[in-house]
Scaffold this motif. Sequence first.
Motif, mmCIF file in Angstrom:
data_model
loop_
_atom_site.group_PDB
_atom_site.id
_atom_site.type_symbol
_atom_site.label_atom_id
_atom_site.label_comp_id
_atom_site.label_asym_id
_atom_site.label_seq_id
_atom_site.Cartn_x
_atom_site.Cartn_y
_atom_site.Cartn_z
ATOM 1 N N ALA A 116 32.781 33.880 39.164
ATOM 2 C CA ALA A 116 32.459 35.508 39.811
ATOM 3 C C ALA A 116 32.399 35.188 41.658
ATOM 4 O O ALA A 116 32.785 36.073 42.079
ATOM 5 N N ASN A 117 31.743 34.263 41.466
ATOM 6 C CA ASN A 117 31.433 34.810 43.100
ATOM 7 C C ASN A 117 32.186 34.072 43.862
ATOM 8 O O ASN A 117 32.244 34.699 45.107
ATOM 9 N N THR A 118 33.032 33.617 43.538
ATOM 10 C CA THR A 118 33.871 32.495 44.104
ATOM 11 C C THR A 118 35.190 33.888 44.472
ATOM 12 O O THR A 118 35.695 33.672 45.811
ATOM 13 N N ILE A 119 35.669 34.518 43.501
ATOM 14 C CA ILE A 119 36.562 34.897 44.000
ATOM 15 C C ILE A 119 36.015 36.105 44.859
ATOM 16 O O ILE A 119 36.773 36.649 45.034
ATOM 17 N N ALA A 120 34.645 36.411 44.207
ATOM 18 C CA ALA A 120 34.697 37.749 44.911
ATOM 19 C C ALA A 120 34.571 37.522 46.507
ATOM 20 O O ALA A 120 35.482 38.333 47.534
ATOM 21 N N ILE A 121 33.775 36.259 46.501
ATOM 22 C CA ILE A 121 34.336 36.174 48.317
ATOM 23 C C ILE A 121 35.576 35.512 49.105
ATOM 24 O O ILE A 121 35.844 36.289 49.794
ATOM 25 N N LEU A 122 36.623 34.839 48.319
ATOM 26 C CA LEU A 122 37.810 35.309 48.369
ATOM 27 C C LEU A 122 38.465 36.494 48.600
ATOM 28 O O LEU A 122 38.997 36.711 49.622
ATOM 29 N N VAL A 123 38.196 37.355 47.822
ATOM 30 C CA VAL A 123 38.676 38.636 48.165
ATOM 31 C C VAL A 123 38.567 39.397 48.844
ATOM 32 O O VAL A 123 38.718 39.975 50.090
ATOM 33 N N GLY A 124 36.875 39.185 49.330
ATOM 34 C CA GLY A 124 36.535 40.247 50.768
ATOM 35 C C GLY A 124 36.429 39.402 51.743
ATOM 36 O O GLY A 124 36.838 39.843 53.055
ATOM 37 N N ALA A 125 37.457 38.193 51.730
ATOM 38 C CA ALA A 125 37.787 37.447 52.656
ATOM 39 C C ALA A 125 39.193 37.662 53.421
ATOM 40 O O ALA A 125 39.428 38.458 54.553
ATOM 41 N N VAL A 126 39.862 37.995 52.599
ATOM 42 C CA VAL A 126 41.293 38.539 52.261
ATOM 43 C C VAL A 126 41.586 40.155 52.932
ATOM 44 O O VAL A 126 41.837 40.158 53.487
ATOM 45 N N CYS A 127 40.482 40.990 52.113
ATOM 46 C CA CYS A 127 40.500 42.088 52.608
ATOM 47 C C CYS A 127 39.767 42.720 54.288
ATOM 48 O O CYS A 127 40.315 43.093 55.366
ATOM 49 N N LEU A 128 38.997 41.563 54.710
ATOM 50 C CA LEU A 128 37.922 41.163 55.806
ATOM 51 C C LEU A 128 40.166 41.267 57.048
ATOM 52 O O LEU A 128 39.281 41.315 58.274
ATOM 53 N N LEU A 129 40.637 40.303 56.961
ATOM 54 C CA LEU A 129 41.322 39.949 57.692
ATOM 55 C C LEU A 129 42.471 40.318 57.513
ATOM 56 O O LEU A 129 42.944 40.800 58.542
ATOM 57 N N GLY A 130 42.694 40.663 56.018
ATOM 58 C CA GLY A 130 43.950 41.984 56.277
ATOM 59 C C GLY A 130 43.115 43.518 57.143
ATOM 60 O O GLY A 130 44.461 44.064 58.333
ATOM 61 N N LEU A 131 41.866 43.539 57.017
ATOM 62 C CA LEU A 131 41.401 44.761 58.227
ATOM 63 C C LEU A 131 41.579 44.680 59.084
ATOM 64 O O LEU A 131 42.244 45.453 60.107
#
Length: 94
Positions: free
Chosen positions: A9-24
């Motif tokens: 869950a932490n790994t998935i959350a890190i990936l989602v957060g990173a993708v959202c930050l990169l997208g932003l």
Amino acid sequence: MTDKQGELANTIAILVGAVCLLGLAFAETFGLTSPSVRYALLGGVVGAGTIMWVVQARKTCPNCGEVFGFSLRLLKPYECRRCGSDIRGDGGSE
């Protein structure tokens, strides 16, 4: 939730957060944002952080079984409040 599930869950959350930050960052750089896109991506970052916080709060001490909890701990964040051992369970080598 087991430790493996928490780590996943932490790994998935890190990936989602990173993708959202990169997208932003990409959208802001090239002027492609609207308020709805901005709020959706920031919501992804906040959601990822919340998942990581909840997983961390559910960890237990490998020595005494004390639950880590939702308290804010700035100094010695991986130290058990009851026995003082490392709650990561890996000896603190990181």
